[in-house]
Design an enzyme around this catalytic site. Structure first.
Site, PDB file in Angstrom:
ATOM      1  N   ASP A   1      43.684   7.786 -20.678  1.00 11.51           N
ATOM      2  CA  ASP A   1      43.032   8.439 -21.813  1.00 11.51           C
ATOM      3  C   ASP A   1      44.058   8.624 -22.932  1.00 11.51           C
ATOM      4  O   ASP A   1      44.717   9.655 -23.024  1.00 11.51           O
ATOM      5  CB  ASP A   1      42.459   9.785 -21.373  1.00 11.51           C
ATOM      6  CG  ASP A   1      41.618  10.439 -22.458  1.00 11.51           C
ATOM      7  OD1 ASP A   1      41.365   9.793 -23.490  1.00 11.51           O
ATOM      8  OD2 ASP A   1      41.219  11.598 -22.260  1.00 11.51           O
ATOM      9  N   SER A   2      44.187   7.597 -23.764  1.00 11.12           N
ATOM     10  CA  SER A   2      45.162   7.658 -24.862  1.00 11.12           C
ATOM     11  C   SER A   2      44.511   7.540 -26.237  1.00 11.12           C
ATOM     12  O   SER A   2      45.173   7.719 -27.244  1.00 11.12           O
ATOM     13  CB  SER A   2      46.229   6.571 -24.692  1.00 11.12           C
ATOM     14  OG  SER A   2      45.640   5.305 -24.552  1.00 11.12           O
ATOM     15  N   LYS A   3      43.222   7.204 -26.271  1.00  9.87           N
ATOM     16  CA  LYS A   3      42.438   7.159 -27.518  1.00  9.87           C
ATOM     17  C   LYS A   3      43.162   6.380 -28.621  1.00  9.87           C
ATOM     18  O   LYS A   3      43.280   6.837 -29.755  1.00  9.87           O
ATOM     19  CB  LYS A   3      42.092   8.569 -27.977  1.00  9.87           C
ATOM     20  CG  LYS A   3      41.237   9.349 -26.974  1.00  9.87           C
ATOM     21  CD  LYS A   3      40.873  10.733 -27.477  1.00  9.87           C
ATOM     22  CE  LYS A   3      39.964  11.451 -26.488  1.00  9.87           C
ATOM     23  NZ  LYS A   3      40.648  11.812 -25.242  1.00  9.87           N
ATOM     24  N   ARG A   4      43.613   5.193 -28.285  1.00  9.62           N
ATOM     25  CA  ARG A   4      44.330   4.368 -29.246  1.00  9.62           C
ATOM     26  C   ARG A   4      43.380   3.799 -30.289  1.00  9.62           C
ATOM     27  O   ARG A   4      42.191   3.586 -30.023  1.00  9.62           O
ATOM     28  CB  ARG A   4      45.042   3.221 -28.530  1.00  9.62           C
ATOM     29  CG  ARG A   4      46.090   3.647 -27.515  1.00  9.62           C
ATOM     30  CD  ARG A   4      47.133   4.555 -28.116  1.00  9.62           C
ATOM     31  NE  ARG A   4      48.309   4.689 -27.239  1.00  9.62           N
ATOM     32  CZ  ARG A   4      49.272   5.562 -27.447  1.00  9.62           C
ATOM     33  NH1 ARG A   4      49.201   6.395 -28.474  1.00  9.62           N
ATOM     34  NH2 ARG A   4      50.311   5.630 -26.629  1.00  9.62           N
TER      35      ARG A   4
ATOM     36  N   THR B   1      40.862   4.508 -23.190  1.00  8.18           N
ATOM     37  CA  THR B   1      39.972   5.010 -24.231  1.00  8.18           C
ATOM     38  C   THR B   1      40.468   4.533 -25.590  1.00  8.18           C
ATOM     39  O   THR B   1      41.673   4.492 -25.854  1.00  8.18           O
ATOM     40  CB  THR B   1      39.890   6.541 -24.205  1.00  8.18           C
ATOM     41  OG1 THR B   1      41.207   7.098 -24.268  1.00  8.18           O
ATOM     42  CG2 THR B   1      39.198   7.022 -22.938  1.00  8.18           C
TER      43      THR B   1
END
Length: 265
Positions: free
Chosen positions: A88-91, A115
């Site tokens: 879950d790093s939402k790059r 993510t």
């Protein structure tokens, strides 16, 4: 088997709980100081129940503990290889940088999925989805209180989150590896998103501490066969106890959440 196929295999075993591995040092149980040892105990206690695990990148990077994140993912891969790991790093960035972020997630950390923030459009999603065996979980309608400020804005008569959902299913899913993040705190939005993207799995945060309702979430988010959802819980599971029984407490919380899911599917 790509990520979405692996998740479907978990669903066939009636596993729908995604466990967030988001350690705060100040919340660790008494006597535990090492992030990996904490994660290991949680994993060993819940691996036969979990649909997937989701470590949050910032909880490690902010402490300079990226090696503990790698150690955690490696441990899951070695001992519980059937349980996928979502980083879950939402790059989200321009194409060339997105390519490097994809390599970071899938090659450096060996995650099964990541993510991704689609705000910059197709350029930032496609470098991830080109990894055919990996999952790309696109932020669509998130669970945070201010999500509606932009995500609910109307474009050509429809909210932005619908445009994201439709784009994800129709244009980005050529490798059948796209999912969507849809928060449990927005049940009506979830219903509309499921109509716009009937084939995409949903990663659903917001149950528990954020106040999302499980029953309405399952009604609005699941596939017609009852599957289609990864119900995330982080704090509610991993911080169920601060005493030496913390791993057993995490297992009990996971069992209770899965039982509640099964009763509503």
């Amino acid at each position: 088997m790509n990520f979405n196929e692996a998740i479907r295999d978990q669903w066939r075993q009636q596993k729908h709980v995604c466990i967030g591995l988001d350690p705060f040092p100040e919340y660790l149980p008494n006597g535990i100081t090492d992030l990996f040892e904490f994660n290991k105990a949680i994993i060993d206690a819940t691996a036969d129940l979990a649909c997937c695990y989701k470590p949050q990148f910032a909880h490690y990077a902010a402490l300079g503990k990226e090696h503990k994140l790698k150690e955690t993912i490696h441990y899951i891969k070695k001992h519980y290889p059937s349980v996928p790991v979502i980083l879950d790093s939402k790059r989200g960035d321009i194409g060339s940088t997105a390519t490097m972020y994809a390599k970071e997630a899938f090659e450096q950390y060996a995650a099964d999925a990541v993510t991704v923030n689609p705000y910059m459009g197709s350029d930032t999603v496609l470098p991830f989805s080109e990894f055919k065996d990996k999952g790309v979980i696109v932020l669509c309608r998130t669970s945070n209180p201010s999500a509606s400020e932009f995500q609910n804005q109307s474009i050509e008569g429809e909210p932005l989150y619908i445009h994201v959902a439709r784009k994800a299913q129709q244009d980005w899913n050529s490798n059948n590896n796209i999912s969507l993040v849809v928060g449990a705190t927005a049940p009506q939005e979830m219903k509309h998103i499921r109509s716009a993207a009937p084939k995409l799995p949903f990663l659903i945060p917001g149950i528990g501490a954020q106040g999302g309702d499980l029953k309405s979430t399952l009604i609005n988010g699941r596939f017609s066969d009852g599957d289609g959802v990864m119900i995330n819980s982080s704090r509610g599971i991993i911080y169920a106890s601060k005493e030496k029984d913390f791993a057993d407490a995490a297992r009990r919380e996971t069992e209770q959440l899965q039982l509640a899911i099964n009763q509503n599917i």
